[in-house]
Design a protein around this motif. Structure first.
Motif, mmCIF file in Angstrom:
data_model
loop_
_atom_site.group_PDB
_atom_site.id
_atom_site.type_symbol
_atom_site.label_atom_id
_atom_site.label_comp_id
_atom_site.label_asym_id
_atom_site.label_seq_id
_atom_site.Cartn_x
_atom_site.Cartn_y
_atom_site.Cartn_z
ATOM 1 N N PHE A 97 -27.507 37.302 53.799
ATOM 2 C CA PHE A 97 -26.267 36.944 53.287
ATOM 3 C C PHE A 97 -24.837 36.439 54.192
ATOM 4 N N PHE A 98 -25.074 35.028 53.575
ATOM 5 C CA PHE A 98 -24.105 34.559 54.435
ATOM 6 C C PHE A 98 -22.919 34.344 53.629
ATOM 7 N N ALA A 99 -22.086 34.103 54.312
ATOM 8 C CA ALA A 99 -20.454 34.086 53.247
ATOM 9 C C ALA A 99 -19.516 34.063 54.331
ATOM 10 N N PRO A 100 -19.920 32.364 54.452
ATOM 11 C CA PRO A 100 -19.323 31.438 55.740
ATOM 12 C C PRO A 100 -18.352 30.944 55.157
ATOM 13 N N TYR A 101 -16.687 30.582 56.375
ATOM 14 C CA TYR A 101 -15.740 30.001 56.543
ATOM 15 C C TYR A 101 -15.900 28.963 56.115
ATOM 16 N N TYR A 102 -15.446 27.664 55.141
ATOM 17 C CA TYR A 102 -15.481 26.436 55.125
ATOM 18 C C TYR A 102 -14.409 25.809 55.433
ATOM 19 N N GLY A 103 -15.230 24.319 55.728
ATOM 20 C CA GLY A 103 -13.447 23.164 56.084
ATOM 21 C C GLY A 103 -13.808 22.805 54.982
ATOM 22 N N PRO A 104 -12.491 21.651 55.006
ATOM 23 C CA PRO A 104 -12.374 20.518 53.606
ATOM 24 C C PRO A 104 -13.475 19.881 52.734
ATOM 25 N N ASN A 105 -14.979 19.961 53.755
ATOM 26 C CA ASN A 105 -15.384 18.681 53.018
ATOM 27 C C ASN A 105 -17.018 19.871 53.855
ATOM 28 N N ARG A 106 -16.797 21.488 53.174
ATOM 29 C CA ARG A 106 -17.968 21.632 52.789
ATOM 30 C C ARG A 106 -18.698 22.385 54.578
ATOM 31 N N GLU A 107 -18.152 21.391 55.763
ATOM 32 C CA GLU A 107 -18.646 21.768 56.460
ATOM 33 C C GLU A 107 -18.841 23.902 56.938
ATOM 34 N N ILE A 108 -19.980 24.113 58.002
ATOM 35 C CA ILE A 108 -19.551 25.719 58.372
ATOM 36 C C ILE A 108 -19.571 25.849 59.967
ATOM 37 N N ASN A 109 -18.752 26.198 60.383
ATOM 38 C CA ASN A 109 -18.535 26.502 62.159
ATOM 39 C C ASN A 109 -20.050 26.178 62.971
ATOM 40 N N PRO A 110 -19.812 25.210 64.324
ATOM 41 C CA PRO A 110 -21.075 25.462 64.280
ATOM 42 C C PRO A 110 -21.817 26.247 65.070
ATOM 43 N N ALA A 111 -21.085 27.590 65.636
ATOM 44 C CA ALA A 111 -21.787 29.044 65.985
ATOM 45 C C ALA A 111 -22.124 29.301 65.272
ATOM 46 N N ALA A 112 -21.925 29.451 63.577
ATOM 47 C CA ALA A 112 -23.119 30.008 62.481
ATOM 48 C C ALA A 112 -24.349 30.189 62.686
ATOM 49 N N LEU A 113 -24.256 28.407 62.695
ATOM 50 C CA LEU A 113 -25.613 28.066 62.480
ATOM 51 C C LEU A 113 -26.739 27.711 63.874
ATOM 52 N N ASN A 114 -25.611 27.904 64.417
ATOM 53 C CA ASN A 114 -26.633 27.787 65.875
ATOM 54 C C ASN A 114 -27.102 29.798 66.098
ATOM 55 N N LEU A 115 -26.462 29.959 65.456
ATOM 56 C CA LEU A 115 -27.512 31.003 65.781
ATOM 57 C C LEU A 115 -27.686 31.777 64.426
ATOM 58 N N ILE A 116 -28.378 31.153 63.198
ATOM 59 C CA ILE A 116 -29.255 31.451 62.043
ATOM 60 C C ILE A 116 -30.457 30.653 62.412
#
Length: 378
Positions: A97-116
């Motif tokens: 269940f993923f509720a990330p903090y988004y950037g202005p263009n809906r980008e996500i912290n790369p650290a979260a994506l790497n872990l996933i």
């Protein structure tokens, strides 16, 4: 609380891949048909790797996929019932269940994506599957939970979401969150220690004007920075300027938000000589703010991040940061998920600890400058 001594160690799926290179099969056209277990043994990899290679799924080294396909052709691979079950019915389904903090263009912290992505590959090695379920609200969470064996909450959540999982009978892992439910365990990053070490390091380098940028104070991960920073500064009799302690809100908790928050501080006549950031993503935004203000790193401003993103070692200068050792974190998450998913532990979850602690390592690079004058003769 169990502390995880996170060492630089390749996770299981990497070790299998490395071992496989030295165990290439010797194909034989005359071989009798083999099943998936025999094929895995011939190639020297796990059954899960063979299944993913045959189905062209994510997480398989190209060389390993090639060797699996060559061995399957050479040995007349015959799919059996076990292979079909592995393909269509994973032994365990982890719902992230993923509720990330988004950037202005809906980008996500790369650290979260790497872990996933690392977790997806690790679970596949164990015949398990990861479903990433973007969280909207608790009502949608109920629908998303269909078929989930174990939950993993990662990102911004409130306690009611954990109540939903508990009410549905889904055991869960909470990343940087806590819960009183007995079927939910926590994996916490020791950001208090990281903040304290960052202050200590900068003070040793002679910095007295130190700023700090973190995220929403309601999140334990970010709250630790806010709580630790004043106490760490007080140990060195360093003043804390309230305007230099920035807690970004959820909408601004990204590199662009960090840049916008830090830039005004760096343009003032009296400005920080160093800034501590609660993530590398935020630090990269701070680095842009420094450039926009006409400052050089580290000559004019020193920066410290957290996460040790791969890109941070390639910056000029490389970013000082904290390494949480994603392979070990993923290894721990995989172990907890498989343990929570077993029927035995579902009946006796007291066998698991309630909280596990991630201890990051300090990675000192060239983004911090020593302000102390050199001693004569040195």
């Amino acid at each position: 609380m169990q502390k995880l001594a996170l060492r630089r160690r390749a996770p299981h799926f990497v070790r299998n891949s490395m071992a496989a290179k030295s165990k290439a099969p010797v194909p034989s056209a005359a071989s009798a048909p083999v099943d998936i277990k025999s094929l895995a043994r011939l190639v020297g990899v796990s059954i899960g790797t063979v299944s993913r290679a045959l189905n062209n799924r994510y997480g398989v080294n190209p060389d390993t996929r090639r060797r699996v396909l060559e061995a399957a052709r050479a040995h007349n691979f015959l799919p059996n019932g076990a292979a079909r079950r592995l393909r269509h019915r994973p032994s365990l389904q982890l719902g992230l269940f993923f509720a990330p903090y988004y950037g202005p263009n809906r980008e996500i912290n790369p650290a979260a994506l790497n872990l996933i992505e690392a977790l997806r590959a690790s679970l596949a090695e164990h015949g398990a599957e990861l479903r990433v379920l973007y969280y909207k609200d608790d009502e949608e969470l109920r629908a998303q939970a269909e078929g989930v064996d174990v939950g993993l909450f990662y990102g911004h959540f409130e306690a009611p979401a954990f109540d939903v999982a508990h009410g549905l009978g889904i055991p869960a892992i909470l990343y940087d969150k806590r819960s009183a439910h007995e079927d939910q365990v926590s994996l916490m990053a020791d950001t208090s220690r990281s903040c304290g070490m960052a202050v200590q390091y900068l003070a040793a380098l002679g910095h007295e004007r130190i700023a700090m940028v973190t995220g929403p104070s309601g999140e334990q991960y970010f709250h630790n920075y806010l709580e630790t920073f004043p106490a760490a500064m007080a140990e060195f009799n360093l003043p804390v300027r309230p305007e230099w302690v920035v807690a970004l809100d959820a909408a601004a908790c990204n590199k662009d938000g960090a840049c916008a928050a830090v830039l005004p501080l760096l343009k003032k006549r009296v400005r920080p000589s160093a800034v501590i950031f609660a993530s590398d993503w935020l630090a990269i935004g701070g680095r842009k703010a420094a450039r926009d203000a006409g400052l050089r790193v580290p000559d004019d401003i020193s920066l410290i991040g957290y996460d040790n993103l791969a890109v941070t070692s390639e910056l000029d200068p490389p970013l000082t940061t904290f390494d949480v050792h994603i392979p070990r974190v993923v290894e721990t998450l995989t172990l907890l998920a498989t343990q929570l998913g077993t029927r035995k532990l579902r009946a006796a979850r007291g066998a698991l600890r309630k909280e596990y602690l991630i201890i990051p390592d300090f990675v000192k690079r060239r983004s911090c400058r020593c302000l102390r004058p050199a001693r004569p003769g040195t």
